[in-house]
Design a protein around this motif. Structure first.
Motif, short mmCIF file in Angstrom:
data_model
loop_
_atom_site.label_atom_id
_atom_site.label_comp_id
_atom_site.label_asym_id
_atom_site.label_seq_id
_atom_site.Cartn_x
_atom_site.Cartn_y
_atom_site.Cartn_z
N SER A 25 0.82 -0.89 0.18
CA SER A 25 -0.26 -0.33 -0.57
C SER A 25 1.07 1.01 0.01
N ASP A 26 -0.40 2.15 -0.15
CA ASP A 26 0.65 3.64 -0.31
C ASP A 26 1.68 4.44 1.60
N VAL A 27 2.67 3.79 1.12
CA VAL A 27 3.88 4.18 2.21
C VAL A 27 5.14 4.35 1.87
N THR A 28 5.69 5.25 3.13
CA THR A 28 7.03 4.90 2.71
C THR A 28 8.04 3.70 2.36
N PHE A 29 7.76 3.33 1.29
CA PHE A 29 8.25 1.71 1.33
C PHE A 29 9.06 1.61 1.76
N ASP A 30 10.79 2.35 0.58
CA ASP A 30 12.37 2.03 1.19
C ASP A 30 12.50 1.68 3.08
N ASP A 31 11.13 2.51 3.38
CA ASP A 31 11.62 2.40 5.42
C ASP A 31 11.42 1.22 5.50
N TYR A 32 10.89 0.09 4.43
CA TYR A 32 10.64 -1.44 5.22
C TYR A 32 11.34 -2.49 4.53
N ALA A 33 11.50 -2.85 5.83
CA ALA A 33 12.00 -4.53 5.34
C ALA A 33 11.50 -5.30 4.63
N ILE A 34 11.35 -5.66 3.05
CA ILE A 34 10.48 -6.85 2.98
C ILE A 34 10.85 -8.44 3.08
N ALA A 35 9.65 -9.07 2.89
CA ALA A 35 10.63 -11.06 3.29
C ALA A 35 9.31 -11.74 2.31
N TRP A 36 10.11 -13.12 2.02
CA TRP A 36 9.08 -13.52 1.77
C TRP A 36 9.30 -14.78 2.16
N PHE A 37 8.63 -15.45 2.56
CA PHE A 37 7.96 -16.92 3.30
C PHE A 37 7.65 -17.92 2.74
N ARG A 38 7.92 -18.85 3.21
CA ARG A 38 6.64 -20.10 2.83
C ARG A 38 5.80 -21.05 3.80
N GLN A 39 5.43 -22.15 3.76
CA GLN A 39 4.72 -22.84 4.15
C GLN A 39 4.25 -23.93 3.51
N ALA A 40 5.17 -25.35 3.70
CA ALA A 40 4.19 -26.68 2.93
C ALA A 40 3.31 -27.59 4.21
N PRO A 41 3.02 -28.18 3.51
CA PRO A 41 2.32 -29.09 4.48
C PRO A 41 2.74 -29.45 5.60
N GLY A 42 2.11 -28.64 7.15
CA GLY A 42 2.55 -30.13 8.17
C GLY A 42 4.05 -29.41 8.18
N LYS A 43 4.41 -27.81 7.60
CA LYS A 43 5.65 -28.25 8.13
C LYS A 43 5.72 -26.01 8.68
N GLU A 44 6.70 -26.27 9.58
CA GLU A 44 6.75 -24.59 9.96
C GLU A 44 7.02 -23.47 8.71
N ARG A 45 6.86 -22.13 9.24
CA ARG A 45 6.35 -21.23 8.09
C ARG A 45 8.31 -21.09 7.71
N GLU A 46 8.88 -20.95 7.02
CA GLU A 46 10.64 -21.16 7.13
C GLU A 46 10.40 -19.24 6.02
N GLY A 47 11.61 -19.32 6.23
CA GLY A 47 12.59 -17.84 5.49
C GLY A 47 12.49 -17.76 4.68
N VAL A 48 12.34 -17.66 3.06
CA VAL A 48 13.02 -17.44 1.85
C VAL A 48 14.43 -16.91 1.53
N SER A 49 13.34 -15.57 1.59
CA SER A 49 14.51 -14.61 1.55
C SER A 49 13.84 -12.99 1.45
N CYS A 50 14.74 -12.54 1.82
CA CYS A 50 14.68 -10.94 2.98
C CYS A 50 15.68 -10.02 2.22
N LEU A 51 15.09 -8.63 1.79
CA LEU A 51 15.34 -7.35 1.68
C LEU A 51 15.66 -6.61 2.54
N THR A 52 16.54 -5.98 2.95
CA THR A 52 17.00 -5.01 3.16
C THR A 52 16.36 -3.60 3.51
#
Length: 129
Positions: A25-52
């Motif tokens: 949404s309309d925010v000061t985008f570069d103030d935010y770290a952004i990450a991707w996580f994934r969750q497979a069935p029966g597994k915990e959510r895990e971090g995939v990639s992170c952008l500072t």
């Protein structure tokens, strides 16, 4: 809180590629770290990639390093996850997440679900063998 909309998932054969998008949404985008996580069935959510925040340096989990690329387009308030050489074990629901970092080493040393307060709705990625 920032609102996030994830898209781009689908069904692909092993070895194929997909690009996920996460529009903020309309925010000061570069103030935010952004990450991707994934969750497979029966597994915990895990971090995939992170952008500072601010300098936008990318970090990856060992399981995707060399195959996935995270990038951002500040003009569009959007972060992308380009996924190449997909494997069946990449099958999961993928989530993007964002927050203004509380510490400077977020992403650089580690990132976890507890570090992010805003989450997208998830997009399914299925890789067939």
């Amino acid at each position: 809180d920032v609102q996030l909309q994830a898209s781009g998932g689908g069904l692909v054969q092993a070895g194929g590629s997909l690009r996920l998008s996460c529009a903020a949404s309309d925010v000061t985008f570069d103030d935010y770290a952004i990450a991707w996580f994934r969750q497979a069935p029966g597994k915990e959510r895990e971090g995939v990639s992170c952008l500072t925040s601010s300098d936008r340096k990318p970090y990856y989990s060992d399981s995707v390093k060399g195959r996935f690329t995270i990038s951002s387009d500040s003009a569009k308030n959007t972060v992308y996850l380009q996924m190449n050489s997909l494997k069946p074990e990449d099958t999961a629901v993928y989530y993007c997440a964002a927050d203004i970092p509380l510490y400077t080493d977020l992403c650089r040393t580690s990132w976890g679900t507890e570090d992010f307060g805003s989450w997208g709705q998830g997009t399914q990625v299925t890789v067939s063998s």
